[in-house]
Write an enzyme that holds these catalytic residues in place. Structure first.
Site, PDB file in Angstrom:
ATOM      1  N   TYR A  72     -21.325  33.188 -19.182  1.00  0.00           N
ATOM      2  CA  TYR A  72     -19.987  33.707 -19.459  1.00  0.00           C
ATOM      3  C   TYR A  72     -18.935  32.901 -18.704  1.00  0.00           C
ATOM      4  O   TYR A  72     -17.950  32.438 -19.291  1.00  0.00           O
ATOM      5  CB  TYR A  72     -19.925  35.186 -19.076  1.00  0.00           C
ATOM      6  CG  TYR A  72     -18.592  35.837 -19.328  1.00  0.00           C
ATOM      7  CD1 TYR A  72     -18.186  36.161 -20.613  1.00  0.00           C
ATOM      8  CD2 TYR A  72     -17.742  36.142 -18.272  1.00  0.00           C
ATOM      9  CE1 TYR A  72     -16.958  36.769 -20.843  1.00  0.00           C
ATOM     10  CE2 TYR A  72     -16.519  36.750 -18.487  1.00  0.00           C
ATOM     11  CZ  TYR A  72     -16.130  37.065 -19.768  1.00  0.00           C
ATOM     12  OH  TYR A  72     -14.918  37.660 -19.993  1.00  0.00           O
ATOM     13  N   LYS A  91     -15.924  30.439 -20.192  1.00  0.00           N
ATOM     14  CA  LYS A  91     -14.527  30.730 -19.891  1.00  0.00           C
ATOM     15  C   LYS A  91     -13.867  29.572 -19.142  1.00  0.00           C
ATOM     16  O   LYS A  91     -12.695  29.266 -19.369  1.00  0.00           O
ATOM     17  CB  LYS A  91     -14.405  32.034 -19.093  1.00  0.00           C
ATOM     18  CG  LYS A  91     -14.838  33.260 -19.892  1.00  0.00           C
ATOM     19  CD  LYS A  91     -13.996  33.432 -21.140  1.00  0.00           C
ATOM     20  CE  LYS A  91     -14.304  34.709 -21.873  1.00  0.00           C
ATOM     21  NZ  LYS A  91     -13.376  34.959 -22.989  1.00  0.00           N
ATOM     22  N   SER A 102     -15.348  46.933 -21.187  1.00  0.00           N
ATOM     23  CA  SER A 102     -15.706  46.436 -22.514  1.00  0.00           C
ATOM     24  C   SER A 102     -16.721  47.359 -23.164  1.00  0.00           C
ATOM     25  O   SER A 102     -17.426  48.105 -22.492  1.00  0.00           O
ATOM     26  CB  SER A 102     -16.329  45.038 -22.411  1.00  0.00           C
ATOM     27  OG  SER A 102     -15.428  44.129 -21.854  1.00  0.00           O
TER      28      SER A 102
END
Length: 153
Positions: free
Chosen positions: A102, A106, A137
């Site tokens: 992740y 990013k 989320s």
């Protein structure tokens, strides 16, 4: 004003993004503001996350937004106006344990959009990156051995 039109897009499916962009441009003629706000993440130790999942995360968080941006960009350049926004993550600036794929995706997105910002200045196209801190989320609880279900979307 234009009537709203719903167009479904799986941002991690790079092969369909060009067609979706064409559909949008055919419908409205232009895009004034493009907000890239899709994301996918997974939590786990580097050695426990498959390369397949690393690639899926990279497709959704890096290749998806840049593919859509590149599809819309020529229209903005020809009109010499537009705004592009990337809703990213603080993990695009700093990494934390158990989020390697992740954070890497990013970081890559931040690098791309930082460069794009400099390149688009001459065309009066604004490029912004927003890096919020942690957000709540949607999460699906994984079944044993089902890595796809451990993805946060």
């Amino acid at each position: 004003t234009y009537a709203p039109k719903l167009i479904l897009l799986d941002i991690s499916d790079i092969s369909c993004i060009q067609d979706v962009a064409k559909e949008i441009l055919n419908c409205y003629g232009c895009v004034d503001i493009l907000i890239n706000n899709a994301s996918m993440k997974v939590k786990g130790a580097v050695q426990s996350i498959s390369l397949e999942l690393d690639k899926k995360i990279m497709d959704a968080n890096y290749f998806g937004p840049i593919t859509l941006t590149k599809a819309i960009l020529p229209n903005m350049i020809s009109r010499r106006t537009g705004q592009i926004v990337l809703i990213n993550s603080i993990q695009g600036k700093i990494g934390i344990p158990f989020r390697a794929a992740y954070a890497a995706s990013k970081h890559a997105a931040v690098g791309f959009f930082d460069c794009l910002r400099a390149e688009m200045e001459e065309f009066d196209i604004s490029v912004s990156t927003v890096n919020p801190t942690f957000i709540c989320s949607y999460h699906r609880q994984p079944a044993p051995g089902n890595w796809e279900a451990s993805i946060w979307k």
